[in-house]
Design a protein around this motif. Structure first.
Motif, PDB file in Angstrom:
ATOM      1  N   THR A 164       5.612   4.766   5.978  1.00  0.00           N
ATOM      2  CA  THR A 164       5.638   6.193   5.631  1.00  0.00           C
ATOM      3  C   THR A 164       5.458   7.120   6.842  1.00  0.00           C
ATOM      4  OG1 THR A 164       3.378   5.766   4.951  1.00  0.00           O
ATOM      5  CG2 THR A 164       4.978   6.133   3.194  1.00  0.00           C
ATOM      6  N   ILE A 165       4.470   6.831   7.693  1.00  0.00           N
ATOM      7  CA  ILE A 165       4.192   7.761   8.802  1.00  0.00           C
ATOM      8  C   ILE A 165       5.347   7.736   9.803  1.00  0.00           C
ATOM      9  CG2 ILE A 165       2.632   8.247  10.741  1.00  0.00           C
ATOM     10  CD1 ILE A 165       0.332   7.255   8.999  1.00  0.00           C
ATOM     11  N   ASN A 211       1.021  -6.890   5.948  1.00  0.00           N
ATOM     12  CA  ASN A 211       1.504  -7.272   4.625  1.00  0.00           C
ATOM     13  C   ASN A 211       3.030  -7.427   4.671  1.00  0.00           C
ATOM     14  OD1 ASN A 211       2.634  -7.002   1.974  1.00  0.00           O
ATOM     15  ND2 ASN A 211       0.725  -6.147   1.232  1.00  0.00           N
ATOM     16  N   PHE A 224       0.851  -1.194   0.000  1.00  0.00           N
ATOM     17  CA  PHE A 224       0.000   0.000   0.000  1.00  0.00           C
ATOM     18  C   PHE A 224       0.882   1.238   0.000  1.00  0.00           C
ATOM     19  CE2 PHE A 224      -1.971   3.531   2.111  1.00  0.00           C
ATOM     20  CZ  PHE A 224      -3.244   3.573   1.587  1.00  0.00           C
ATOM     21  N   CYS A 278      -0.802  -0.149  11.533  1.00  0.00           N
ATOM     22  CA  CYS A 278      -1.146  -0.317  10.106  1.00  0.00           C
ATOM     23  C   CYS A 278      -0.225   0.585   9.299  1.00  0.00           C
ATOM     24  CB  CYS A 278      -2.613  -0.004   9.833  1.00  0.00           C
ATOM     25  SG  CYS A 278      -3.733  -1.103  10.687  1.00  0.00           S
ATOM     26  N   CYS A 279       1.079   0.305   9.380  1.00  0.00           N
ATOM     27  CA  CYS A 279       2.087   1.257   8.907  1.00  0.00           C
ATOM     28  C   CYS A 279       2.434   1.112   7.439  1.00  0.00           C
ATOM     29  CB  CYS A 279       3.357   1.135   9.757  1.00  0.00           C
ATOM     30  SG  CYS A 279       4.181  -0.454   9.571  1.00  0.00           S
ATOM     31  N   GLY A 280       1.937   0.087   6.741  1.00  0.00           N
ATOM     32  CA  GLY A 280       2.278  -0.067   5.321  1.00  0.00           C
ATOM     33  C   GLY A 280       3.783  -0.105   5.134  1.00  0.00           C
ATOM     34  N   GLY A 301       2.577  -8.583  11.313  1.00  0.00           N
ATOM     35  CA  GLY A 301       1.508  -9.340  11.960  1.00  0.00           C
ATOM     36  C   GLY A 301       0.243  -8.530  11.916  1.00  0.00           C
ATOM     37  N   LYS A 302      -0.868  -9.208  12.143  1.00  0.00           N
ATOM     38  CA  LYS A 302      -2.111  -8.465  12.251  1.00  0.00           C
ATOM     39  C   LYS A 302      -2.054  -7.684  13.558  1.00  0.00           C
ATOM     40  CE  LYS A 302      -5.166 -11.279   9.509  1.00  0.00           C
ATOM     41  NZ  LYS A 302      -6.403 -12.024   9.424  1.00  0.00           N
ATOM     42  N   ALA A 303      -2.453  -6.441  13.518  1.00  0.00           N
ATOM     43  CA  ALA A 303      -2.362  -5.597  14.716  1.00  0.00           C
ATOM     44  C   ALA A 303      -3.066  -6.264  15.891  1.00  0.00           C
ATOM     45  CB  ALA A 303      -2.961  -4.229  14.421  1.00  0.00           C
ATOM     46  N   GLU A 313       2.314  -3.968  10.835  1.00  0.00           N
ATOM     47  CA  GLU A 313       1.713  -4.107   9.499  1.00  0.00           C
ATOM     48  C   GLU A 313       1.582  -5.597   9.173  1.00  0.00           C
ATOM     49  OE1 GLU A 313       0.506  -2.211   6.804  1.00  0.00           O
ATOM     50  OE2 GLU A 313       0.354  -4.169   5.840  1.00  0.00           O
ATOM     51  N   ASP A 345      -3.773   4.125  11.261  1.00  0.00           N
ATOM     52  CA  ASP A 345      -4.196   4.441   9.886  1.00  0.00           C
ATOM     53  C   ASP A 345      -4.748   3.155   9.263  1.00  0.00           C
ATOM     54  OD1 ASP A 345      -4.522   5.524   7.396  1.00  0.00           O
ATOM     55  OD2 ASP A 345      -2.391   5.701   6.934  1.00  0.00           O
ATOM     56  N   PRO A 346      -5.887   2.674   9.786  1.00  0.00           N
ATOM     57  CA  PRO A 346      -6.365   1.357   9.367  1.00  0.00           C
ATOM     58  C   PRO A 346      -7.016   1.368   7.984  1.00  0.00           C
ATOM     59  CG  PRO A 346      -7.917   2.343  10.912  1.00  0.00           C
ATOM     60  CD  PRO A 346      -6.778   3.309  10.768  1.00  0.00           C
ATOM     61  N   PRO A 347      -7.295   0.180   7.439  1.00  0.00           N
ATOM     62  CA  PRO A 347      -8.031   0.116   6.165  1.00  0.00           C
ATOM     63  C   PRO A 347      -9.489   0.548   6.371  1.00  0.00           C
ATOM     64  CG  PRO A 347      -7.698  -2.088   7.041  1.00  0.00           C
ATOM     65  CD  PRO A 347      -6.966  -1.147   7.947  1.00  0.00           C
TER      66      PRO A 347
HETATM   67  C1  SAM Z   1      -4.732   2.774   4.859  1.00  0.00           C
HETATM   68  S1  SAM Z   1      -3.304   1.779   4.724  1.00  0.00           S
HETATM   69  C2  SAM Z   1      -2.144   2.779   5.589  1.00  0.00           C
HETATM   70  C3  SAM Z   1      -0.704   2.459   5.328  1.00  0.00           C
HETATM   71  C4  SAM Z   1       0.300   3.497   5.798  1.00  0.00           C
HETATM   72  N1  SAM Z   1      -0.018   4.046   7.089  1.00  0.00           N
HETATM   73  C5  SAM Z   1       0.454   4.578   4.768  1.00  0.00           C
HETATM   74  O1  SAM Z   1      -0.070   5.681   4.955  1.00  0.00           O
HETATM   75  O2  SAM Z   1       1.084   4.312   3.737  1.00  0.00           O
HETATM   76  C6  SAM Z   1      -3.713   0.481   5.797  1.00  0.00           C
HETATM   77  C7  SAM Z   1      -2.617  -0.544   5.967  1.00  0.00           C
HETATM   78  O3  SAM Z   1      -3.069  -1.444   6.967  1.00  0.00           O
HETATM   79  C8  SAM Z   1      -2.666  -2.757   6.635  1.00  0.00           C
HETATM   80  N2  SAM Z   1      -3.573  -3.643   7.393  1.00  0.00           N
HETATM   81  C9  SAM Z   1      -4.839  -4.006   7.078  1.00  0.00           C
HETATM   82  N3  SAM Z   1      -5.350  -4.764   8.063  1.00  0.00           N
HETATM   83  C10 SAM Z   1      -4.395  -4.884   9.019  1.00  0.00           C
HETATM   84  C11 SAM Z   1      -4.324  -5.555  10.272  1.00  0.00           C
HETATM   85  N4  SAM Z   1      -5.350  -6.260  10.727  1.00  0.00           N
HETATM   86  N5  SAM Z   1      -3.195  -5.455  10.985  1.00  0.00           N
HETATM   87  C12 SAM Z   1      -2.125  -4.746  10.520  1.00  0.00           C
HETATM   88  N6  SAM Z   1      -2.131  -4.097   9.328  1.00  0.00           N
HETATM   89  C13 SAM Z   1      -3.254  -4.156   8.589  1.00  0.00           C
HETATM   90  C14 SAM Z   1      -2.772  -2.802   5.136  1.00  0.00           C
HETATM   91  O4  SAM Z   1      -1.942  -3.817   4.604  1.00  0.00           O
HETATM   92  C15 SAM Z   1      -2.293  -1.395   4.755  1.00  0.00           C
HETATM   93  O5  SAM Z   1      -0.918  -1.386   4.544  1.00  0.00           O
END
Ligand code: SAM
Length: 809
Positions: free
Chosen positions: A563-564, A581, A527, A558-560, A605-607, A579, A703-705
């Motif tokens: 970036t943050i 992914n 992402f 949810c750091c992707g 890992g999943k948060a 994160e 910064d979740p999905p």
């Molecule tokens: C909206 S994006 C934000 C990414 C990053 N903060 C950025 O601005 O580039 C959400 C991110 O959360 C991740 N994600 C989704 N579900 C998650 C979970 N359960 N645990 C950890 N990360 C998760 C996704 O893979 C994605 O990278």
């Protein structure tokens, strides 16, 4: 930046935007049916009326929603003529995006008409795929669409229905979740009789059937030989991230479908978004007020909300996007047939479930760059000659599925009139389904495709950037592929006479972009915010609000690709990024190293699986044992008790959330598996013997999905008392509101905690209702309070917008 004067916002509880009302078709089950003990209804507090003023410009949403008092009583409300809501259908005005208050008769009538008539006017049902049964393609003119069938029917209900009506047919197909069924006949006579017998008949709950022609595919030649086997249909959902689902369910052009606000000036778009966000934010106040347990006084922010028109905190305005046109650095173009039956690379005009598979070229879509349009055109040209078939959404068969164009920019001052000049890298990702295809033929076609892209890029002057071509092999029903879908890489090196070299099976390619003078390496499935320049403003706002310093420990949830955390790392003592992914996590680590950043740790890992252990690891440290032992023990028991609570609700709630996450990400596991997450947990506990610095100030930026945070994550954040400040960034304000209800509602005392086992009604609850319900089992903990909110427009011309909220306690 546009400010919202508080007086311009709504002031009366009575006068809610009618879109706030629960959808009548999914009204929650009565409390007794779901075992919820609702607190006694609080007396509604009368809030001051807006001052009528003749010379004041009208609110942009003036009379665009029905007055709820008028709707209930049929009488004028106490605001009389000055009421900003419509007293009756005659007074009602269209909204700035040309839609009508969905609760109005006019909107309901239009929806019905759309469903029944528009679908079958000249353009047919916009289903541009033909039905193929047992490998045989239907002959032209002998296929019909039956529109307005009950959504819940499958072919097993549809075929007996046709037999019952005495319809003779060759094959019939209907997917659950769609309103359209498809029938093929042996002869023109059979087809004619079926039209006579079915057209205008009512079925189910008074649904009037319409019979329409399937739009045929004059361009499609004999492609049956290459058809792969049919994968089992498990998911009908199309996930074109650009399709604006809430505006145009059946648009007539790609521009209408993906940029429904493009007809408005940019300043009007900002005003429109700001007002919509204000309406959504008010739900936080209303729901937290409702959820506040009996006998516990309402928090001050709720009491003060009436002074700012019912908002939970001040909405400080909306930050504009530095680039308004061509800002997207990533576009996903679907492959399908246009309304004229031509193989097309562009945007779907609506939802598959409504029978729309028509794809139109990205003409006049102002958010798409010229470079992305050009590559879409090159691919479309290529498809006209390809010997492999395009993907058929109806039969779940075919080869060519989707083109993703990702652009990387140089770190330079962007000229808004020539933004393209900063684009220095382009990654093309073509999604195919190789199932059942001949490998030799596939290789040959991919080689030709690489040549076509290379020629397309050099045909322009100056040549278009082209860094790499990635082929993603995906067999699922929807185009939303899991992050671990197999990839093949084709590097395109231009040189000498040969034009290009194709190198298969090399290391994973990346493109690069820049934010706040840092260079980010991005892998194909990771992402990255689609509007880089606006994202820079978003992150810097989040950093400013987080009140950072050298003694700050920042959790980037949810750091992707990091970036943050990485852009803020120089302002804090330590960053811990989480994160799921795996590719994004390795990108984040690589990005930290490449930018010489040493104070970041990224956890895959999943948060919901790792955040509890991570918080424990960093926040229960020996140095400050005396003063913190009690707290950390409390925290531990709080986290444990929250886990217990989650488990007790989870049979229902947790399952629901994970299914949403899975659905959103397309597949069961996206990135790290649960086991990997567990390993990660183990490694966390092992590493806790290493000295870890103690930090005074603990902050989380989440910064979740779109679905928001998992309930476990919310409980950990809420019950970790050392976390005093939380910045919530959201691309979906509805889920921010739902999560904030749980974070900000006072917890019930032990005696009030209800029995949450009986949750049969949860499926029908709104997100806010579910959050209110969950807040009842929140372990005793200090609630956060909303301090301020600000919107950042990352998506000009669309209804979407990022929202940032600061929560403190
Ligand atoms: C909206 S994006 C934000 C990414 C990053 N903060 C950025 O601005 O580039 C959400 C991110 O959360 C991740 N994600 C989704 N579900 C998650 C979970 N359960 N645990 C950890 N990360 C998760 C996704 O893979 C994605 O990278």
């Amino acid at each position: 930046m546009a400010e919202i004067p508080p007086t311009e916002t709504l002031t009366s509880v009575e006068h809610q935007d009618s879109t706030d009302q629960p959808n009548p078709s999914v009204s929650p089950a009565p409390p007794s049916a779901v075992g919820i003990n609702l607190p006694e209804k609080r007396k509604r507090e009368v809030e001051p009326e807006p001052e009528p003023s003749a010379d004041k410009p009208k609110h942009p949403l003036w009379k665009t929603s029905l007055c709820s008092y008028f709707r209930r009583s049929g009488e004028l409300c106490s605001h009389g003529e000055t009421c900003r809501y419509a007293h009756g259908e005659d007074e009602l005005r269209p909204r700035p995006d040309n839609t009508w208050d969905p609760t109005s008769e006019r909107a309901k009538k239009m929806a019905k008409t759309n469903e029944q008539d528009e679908a079958v006017e000249e353009g047919g049902v916009m289903m541009t795929e033909a039905l193929e049964e047992d490998g045989e393609e239907s002959s032209s003119g002998l296929s019909k669409c039956i529109v307005n069938l009950p959504m819940k029917w499958s072919s097993d209900n549809f075929r007996p229905f046709l037999n019952e009506k005495g319809i003779v047919f060759k094959s019939a197909k209907k997917k659950k979740g769609m309103i359209v069924g498809f029938v093929t006949f042996e002869s023109a006579e059979q087809s004619k009789t079926a039209v006579e017998k079915l057209d205008g008949q009512t079925v189910g709950n008074n649904r009037t059937l319409k019979v329409s022609d399937v739009i045929q595919r004059p361009f499609e030649k004999n492609s049956k030989a290459a058809l792969p086997e049919k994968p089992s249909p498990d998911n009908d959902d199309e996930n074109d991230s650009l399709l604006s689902s809430d505006s145009a369910s059946k648009a007539r052009s790609a521009r209408d479908a993906v940029t429904p606000l493009a007809h408005m000036s940019y300043s009007d778009q900002l005003e429109h978004k700001k007002n919509s966000l204000a309406q959504i934010l008010k739900r936080l106040t209303r729901n937290a007020r409702k959820a506040c347990p009996n006998g516990i006084s309402l928090p001050e922010w709720i009491l003060k909300a009436r002074e700012i028109g019912g908002l939970p905190c001040k909405l400080e305005g909306i930050i504009e996007s530095p680039l308004v046109n061509g800002y997207r650095n990533k576009c996903e173009f679907s492959v399908g047939n246009s309304l004229q039956g031509k193989h097309t690379v562009g945007f779907l005009l609506g939802n598959f479930r409504e029978g729309v598979t028509a794809v139109e070229e990205p003409v006049d879509c102002p958010n798409v760059s010229r470079i992305a349009c050009k590559y879409a055109a090159v691919f479309q040209e290529f498809l006209q000659q390809s010997s492999l078939p395009i993907w058929n959404r109806l039969n779940n068969s075919g080869f060519w599925r989707q083109l993703t164009v990702r652009e990387g920019r140089q770190p330079c001052q962007i000229d808004a009139d020539n933004a393209e000049s900063s684009i220095s890298e382009v990654m093309l990702m073509v999604q195919v389904c190789t199932l059942g295809s001949d490998e030799g033929k596939v290789k040959e076609e991919l080689h030709r495709l690489a040549q076509a892209f290379s020629a397309g890029s050099t045909a322009e002057s100056p040549p278009l950037p082209l860094t790499t071509l990635v082929i993603q092999d995906h067999t699922g029903i929807s185009n939303a592929a899991p992050s671990d879908a197999p990839l093949r890489y084709i590097f395109l090196h231009r040189g000498g006479d040969c034009g290009l070299e194709i190198a298969d099976d090399v290391a994973e390619p990346r493109i690069h972009d820049h934010i706040s003078n840092l260079r980010f390496s991005i892998s194909p499935s990771a992402f990255f915010q689609v509007n880089t320049l606006a994202a820079e403003r978003l992150y810097s706002l989040a950093g400013d609000w987080a009140d950072l310093g050298p003694d700050t420990l920042l959790f980037d949830v949810c750091c992707g690709t990091g970036t943050i955390g990485l852009t803020l790392a120089h302002r804090v003592g330590m960053v811990v990024g989480i994160e799921m992914n795996a590719s994004a996590v390795s990108d984040a680590e690589r990005n930290a190293e490449a930018n010489g950043i040493k104070n970041c740790r990224f956890v895959c890992g999943k948060a919901e699986d790792v955040i509890g252990s991570l918080m424990k690891e960093y926040l229960s440290l020996p140095e400050k044992q005396d003063e913190s032992r009690e707290t950390s023990e409390n925290n531990e028991s709080e986290v444990n008790s929250s886990e217990e609570n989650i488990n007790s609700v989870d049979g229902v709630v947790g399952t629901e959330h994970s299914s949403v996450v899975n659905h959103v990400n397309g597949h069961a596991v996206n990135g790290c598996s649960k086991d990997e997450a567990k390993l990660e947990k183990d490694s966390i506990s092992q590493s806790s013997s290493n000295p870890i610095q103690q930090f005074k100030n603990v902050v989380a930026i989440v910064d979740p999905p779109r679905v928001g945070l998992h309930p476990t994550v919310i409980k950990v954040l809420r019950t970790q008392s050392r976390l005093r400040r939380l910045v919530y960034i959201s691309c979906n304000p509805e889920s921010l509101v739902a999560n904030a209800i749980e974070l900000c509602t006072p917890s019930p005392d032990k005696s009030e905690k209800g029995n949450n086992k009986n949750n049969r009604g949860w499926r029908n609850m709104s997100a806010a209702g579910l959050a209110r319900h969950r807040s009842k089992s929140m372990p005793e903990s200090e609630p956060f309070k909303p301090v301020k909110a600000m919107a950042v427009d990352l998506f000009p011309h669309t209804p979407h917008c990022e929202l940032v909220m600061l929560l403190e306690r």
